[in-house]
Write a protein that holds these residues in place. Sequence first.
Motif, PDB file in Angstrom:
ATOM      1  N   MET A   1      19.896  42.778  60.974  1.00  0.00           N
ATOM      2  CA  MET A   1      20.734  43.333  62.037  1.00  0.00           C
ATOM      3  C   MET A   1      19.899  44.253  62.931  1.00  0.00           C
ATOM      4  SD  MET A   1      24.331  45.465  61.771  1.00  0.00           S
ATOM      5  CE  MET A   1      25.262  43.956  61.491  1.00  0.00           C
ATOM      6  N   ILE A   2      20.151  44.192  64.221  1.00  0.00           N
ATOM      7  CA  ILE A   2      19.475  45.063  65.182  1.00  0.00           C
ATOM      8  C   ILE A   2      20.163  46.423  65.194  1.00  0.00           C
ATOM      9  CG2 ILE A   2      18.967  45.415  67.630  1.00  0.00           C
ATOM     10  CD1 ILE A   2      18.788  42.387  67.913  1.00  0.00           C
ATOM     11  N   ILE A   3      19.370  47.474  65.238  1.00  0.00           N
ATOM     12  CA  ILE A   3      19.912  48.832  65.309  1.00  0.00           C
ATOM     13  C   ILE A   3      19.695  49.370  66.717  1.00  0.00           C
ATOM     14  CG2 ILE A   3      19.727  51.196  64.444  1.00  0.00           C
ATOM     15  CD1 ILE A   3      18.829  50.026  61.772  1.00  0.00           C
ATOM     16  N   LEU A   4      20.756  49.879  67.310  1.00  0.00           N
ATOM     17  CA  LEU A   4      20.694  50.469  68.644  1.00  0.00           C
ATOM     18  C   LEU A   4      20.745  51.981  68.513  1.00  0.00           C
ATOM     19  CD1 LEU A   4      20.879  50.575  71.743  1.00  0.00           C
ATOM     20  CD2 LEU A   4      23.347  50.121  71.527  1.00  0.00           C
ATOM     21  N   ARG A   5      19.620  52.640  68.789  1.00  0.00           N
ATOM     22  CA  ARG A   5      19.582  54.099  68.806  1.00  0.00           C
ATOM     23  C   ARG A   5      19.989  54.560  70.200  1.00  0.00           C
ATOM     24  NH1 ARG A   5      16.800  56.842  65.127  1.00  0.00           N
ATOM     25  NH2 ARG A   5      18.515  58.297  65.522  1.00  0.00           N
ATOM     26  N   SER A  42      13.330  60.937  63.595  1.00  0.00           N
ATOM     27  CA  SER A  42      13.024  59.511  63.495  1.00  0.00           C
ATOM     28  C   SER A  42      12.870  58.840  64.850  1.00  0.00           C
ATOM     29  CB  SER A  42      14.119  58.805  62.688  1.00  0.00           C
ATOM     30  OG  SER A  42      15.391  58.977  63.308  1.00  0.00           O
ATOM     31  N   LEU A  43      13.591  59.323  65.867  1.00  0.00           N
ATOM     32  CA  LEU A  43      13.490  58.689  67.179  1.00  0.00           C
ATOM     33  C   LEU A  43      12.066  58.779  67.721  1.00  0.00           C
ATOM     34  CD1 LEU A  43      15.015  57.226  69.447  1.00  0.00           C
ATOM     35  CD2 LEU A  43      15.530  59.461  70.450  1.00  0.00           C
ATOM     36  N   TYR A  44      11.368  59.871  67.417  1.00  0.00           N
ATOM     37  CA  TYR A  44       9.984  60.031  67.865  1.00  0.00           C
ATOM     38  C   TYR A  44       9.073  59.004  67.201  1.00  0.00           C
ATOM     39  CZ  TYR A  44      10.972  64.409  70.290  1.00  0.00           C
ATOM     40  OH  TYR A  44      11.456  65.349  71.172  1.00  0.00           O
ATOM     41  N   GLU A  45       9.406  58.624  65.981  1.00  0.00           N
ATOM     42  CA  GLU A  45       8.618  57.618  65.276  1.00  0.00           C
ATOM     43  C   GLU A  45       8.924  56.217  65.797  1.00  0.00           C
ATOM     44  OE1 GLU A  45       9.693  58.195  61.243  1.00  0.00           O
ATOM     45  OE2 GLU A  45       8.959  60.265  61.147  1.00  0.00           O
ATOM     46  N   GLN A  46      10.150  56.012  66.237  1.00  0.00           N
ATOM     47  CA  GLN A  46      10.576  54.693  66.700  1.00  0.00           C
ATOM     48  C   GLN A  46      10.220  54.437  68.157  1.00  0.00           C
ATOM     49  OE1 GLN A  46      14.598  55.525  65.784  1.00  0.00           O
ATOM     50  NE2 GLN A  46      14.412  55.036  63.599  1.00  0.00           N
ATOM     51  N   ASN A  47      10.107  55.504  68.931  1.00  0.00           N
ATOM     52  CA  ASN A  47       9.805  55.397  70.354  1.00  0.00           C
ATOM     53  C   ASN A  47       9.035  56.652  70.754  1.00  0.00           C
ATOM     54  OD1 ASN A  47       9.812  55.473  73.155  1.00  0.00           O
ATOM     55  ND2 ASN A  47      11.946  54.855  73.380  1.00  0.00           N
ATOM     56  N   PRO A  48       7.760  56.538  71.114  1.00  0.00           N
ATOM     57  CA  PRO A  48       6.969  57.733  71.441  1.00  0.00           C
ATOM     58  C   PRO A  48       7.538  58.529  72.604  1.00  0.00           C
ATOM     59  CG  PRO A  48       5.818  55.725  72.092  1.00  0.00           C
ATOM     60  CD  PRO A  48       6.975  55.303  71.246  1.00  0.00           C
ATOM     61  N   LEU A  49       8.368  57.888  73.433  1.00  0.00           N
ATOM     62  CA  LEU A  49       9.024  58.603  74.521  1.00  0.00           C
ATOM     63  C   LEU A  49      10.253  59.361  74.034  1.00  0.00           C
ATOM     64  CD1 LEU A  49       8.875  55.783  77.227  1.00  0.00           C
ATOM     65  CD2 LEU A  49       7.464  57.848  77.150  1.00  0.00           C
ATOM     66  N   ALA A  50      10.716  59.025  72.824  1.00  0.00           N
ATOM     67  CA  ALA A  50      11.910  59.647  72.237  1.00  0.00           C
ATOM     68  C   ALA A  50      13.104  59.547  73.180  1.00  0.00           C
ATOM     69  CB  ALA A  50      11.634  61.099  71.856  1.00  0.00           C
ATOM     70  N   LYS A  51      13.264  58.367  73.780  1.00  0.00           N
ATOM     71  CA  LYS A  51      14.350  58.151  74.726  1.00  0.00           C
ATOM     72  C   LYS A  51      15.273  57.051  74.219  1.00  0.00           C
ATOM     73  CE  LYS A  51      13.276  58.233  79.137  1.00  0.00           C
ATOM     74  NZ  LYS A  51      12.608  57.925  80.429  1.00  0.00           N
ATOM     75  N   VAL A  52      16.498  57.076  74.728  1.00  0.00           N
ATOM     76  CA  VAL A  52      17.462  56.033  74.390  1.00  0.00           C
ATOM     77  C   VAL A  52      17.834  55.277  75.663  1.00  0.00           C
ATOM     78  CG1 VAL A  52      18.377  57.288  72.415  1.00  0.00           C
ATOM     79  CG2 VAL A  52      19.420  57.654  74.653  1.00  0.00           C
ATOM     80  N   PRO A  53      18.199  53.985  75.475  1.00  0.00           N
ATOM     81  CA  PRO A  53      18.347  53.279  74.204  1.00  0.00           C
ATOM     82  C   PRO A  53      17.010  52.789  73.657  1.00  0.00           C
ATOM     83  CG  PRO A  53      18.832  51.779  75.991  1.00  0.00           C
ATOM     84  CD  PRO A  53      18.584  53.132  76.624  1.00  0.00           C
ATOM     85  N   THR A  54      16.941  52.749  72.341  1.00  0.00           N
ATOM     86  CA  THR A  54      15.839  52.106  71.638  1.00  0.00           C
ATOM     87  C   THR A  54      16.449  51.103  70.673  1.00  0.00           C
ATOM     88  OG1 THR A  54      14.336  54.005  71.790  1.00  0.00           O
ATOM     89  CG2 THR A  54      13.949  52.443  70.005  1.00  0.00           C
ATOM     90  N   LEU A  55      16.012  49.867  70.762  1.00  0.00           N
ATOM     91  CA  LEU A  55      16.480  48.824  69.851  1.00  0.00           C
ATOM     92  C   LEU A  55      15.454  48.636  68.743  1.00  0.00           C
ATOM     93  CD1 LEU A  55      17.791  46.048  72.293  1.00  0.00           C
ATOM     94  CD2 LEU A  55      19.159  47.588  70.893  1.00  0.00           C
ATOM     95  N   LEU A  56      15.914  48.670  67.506  1.00  0.00           N
ATOM     96  CA  LEU A  56      15.048  48.443  66.354  1.00  0.00           C
ATOM     97  C   LEU A  56      15.317  47.039  65.834  1.00  0.00           C
ATOM     98  CD1 LEU A  56      15.626  51.858  64.525  1.00  0.00           C
ATOM     99  CD2 LEU A  56      13.958  51.307  66.313  1.00  0.00           C
TER     100      LEU A  56
END
Length: 210
Positions: A1-5, A42-56
């Motif tokens: 499943m895709i996760i939407l941050r 965790s958002l910083y680890e998932q996206n260096p910009l720490a911005k949303v949306p980020t899809l995992l």
Amino acid sequence: MIILRTSPTSPYGRKARIAAAVLGLEDQIKVDWADTRASEGSLYEQNPLAKVPTLLLENGESVYDSRVALELLDALAGGGKIIPTGEARISALTKQAMADGITDAAIQAQIETRNHPEEHWNTVWIERQQGKVNRTLKAFNDQPLPTPAQTNGIPDCAQIALACSLGYLDLRANGDWRRENPELICWHDAFVEQVPAYNETLAPEMLEGS
């Protein structure tokens, strides 16, 4: 499943949430709220910009920003649904950029007024951002986008982006855009009526005021 941050009030994250709904992908995506004001997490680890949306993605890859997210969601739904193909593609992407530009400028103006006392506001900067907002609103008012009902019932990326921009202005700018843009009001009302996901993704503050 895709996760939407994303966050409940993000207009960019709202684009992805509406897109997932109109594409019938909600059962494939889990929304996970992110604290966009945190200085770490965790958002910083998932996206260096720490911005949303980020899809995992399931393969561990992260996808961002909202325009790329909509491209991915459209592809997952078979393509050509919210991102037009052929000659219409460039026009839709350009208008999506215009709508996102309204949001970008409105946020920049809000940051200035939120982070500084009024006597220290950079009024030149605020007026410049407001000018971008007003000119682009006028462009959409003078040449309204088609409504979703006029595009086979499914809104494209530009329509989704514009609806989210106007929703953000209602949330953070007291709906001032409504004073001089009657055609845009009609367009927005039609979008709200024709796309149930719009009301389903309202920010909590808007729900409390309804």
